[in-house]
Design an enzyme around this catalytic site. Structure first.
Site, PDB file in Angstrom:
ATOM      1  N   ARG A  87      -0.001   4.391  -0.379  1.00  0.00           N
ATOM      2  CA  ARG A  87      -0.716   5.647  -0.171  1.00  0.00           C
ATOM      3  C   ARG A  87      -0.177   6.449   1.010  1.00  0.00           C
ATOM      4  NH1 ARG A  87      -6.712   3.239  -0.283  1.00  0.00           N
ATOM      5  NH2 ARG A  87      -5.578   1.661   0.933  1.00  0.00           N
ATOM      6  N   ASP A 101       0.871  -1.179   0.000  1.00  0.00           N
ATOM      7  CA  ASP A 101       0.000   0.000   0.000  1.00  0.00           C
ATOM      8  C   ASP A 101       0.902   1.222   0.000  1.00  0.00           C
ATOM      9  OD1 ASP A 101      -1.810   2.074   0.459  1.00  0.00           O
ATOM     10  OD2 ASP A 101      -3.072   0.866   1.770  1.00  0.00           O
TER      11      ASP A 101
END
Length: 209
Positions: free
Chosen positions: A136, A134
């Site tokens: 982000r 991930d």
């Protein structure tokens, strides 16, 4: 948030939204100057919080396949539809963040889909491509909330990383509000991976195959 990370509202415009099931609502679309990652994220302000209440916020990562084409391999499109109505009812803002594929981009996401077809889960597939599970970073989202004057929120999410990052960036998350479980025959493995691998608050007993 440090002053050097402050962002400012760039423009506001009203947009009437209409979804495929007939639901419609008017949103105030807001753009920004000074976002840390330079991306064109947008806020959709919906409804009007009652005096003394905390605004409901969702940080929704862009998903072309789910949001636009209705892909059943994820739950992104139904989550977006749900979030717009719930925020309009409660009053708050949806942050639409240009973070396709948990930050790895559209082409890489589709490459990861091909690996998932070979048996890997969504996180294993990213790792097999040499990419973060991930990628982000929610600094820009915290900047957007700051520019809108939101220092304390209720966060509509199943993902504990979102609230953790916002708290570290100076945004008080009063409570985390889970979304509904949008399970299909095509996304059960994906939802199970999110619940089991990264602690998403998804009721696994609702994911019977």
């Amino acid at each position: 948030m440090p002053a050097q990370l402050a962002a400012a509202v760039r423009a506001r415009v009203l947009i009437p939204l209409r979804f495929g099931d007939g639901y419609s609502v008017t949103a105030e679309a807001i753009t920004f100057h000074g976002l840390a990652d330079g991306a064109e994220h947008v806020a959709l302000r919906l409804g009007d919080p009652a005096p003394g209440t905390v605004p409901l916020v969702r940080m929704h990562s862009e998903c072309l396949t789910g949001d636009i084409f209705g892909s059943a391999r994820c739950d992104c499109g139904p989550q977006l539809r749900e979030a717009v109505e719930r925020i309009a009812d409660a009053g708050g803002v949806l942050l639409y963040l240009r973070q396709e594929g948990r930050g790895i981009g559209l082409y890489n996401k589709l490459d990861a889909y091909a690996l998932q077809d070979q048996g890997l889960d969504t996180y294993q597939a990213n790792s097999a491509l040499g990419l973060p599970e991930d990628a982000r970073d929610y600094t820009a989202a915290a900047q957007m909330l700051g520019a809108l004057g939101f220092d304390g929120i209720d966060l509509l999410t199943n993902n504990p990383d979102k609230s953790g990052q916002l708290e570290n960036l100076g945004i008080t998350v009063r409570r985390r509000v889970p979304t509904a479980v949008h399970a299909t025959g095509d996304n059960l493995r994906y939802l199970r991976a999110k619940a089991e691998h990264t602690g998403h608050t998804i009721a696994l007993d609702a994911l019977a195959s």
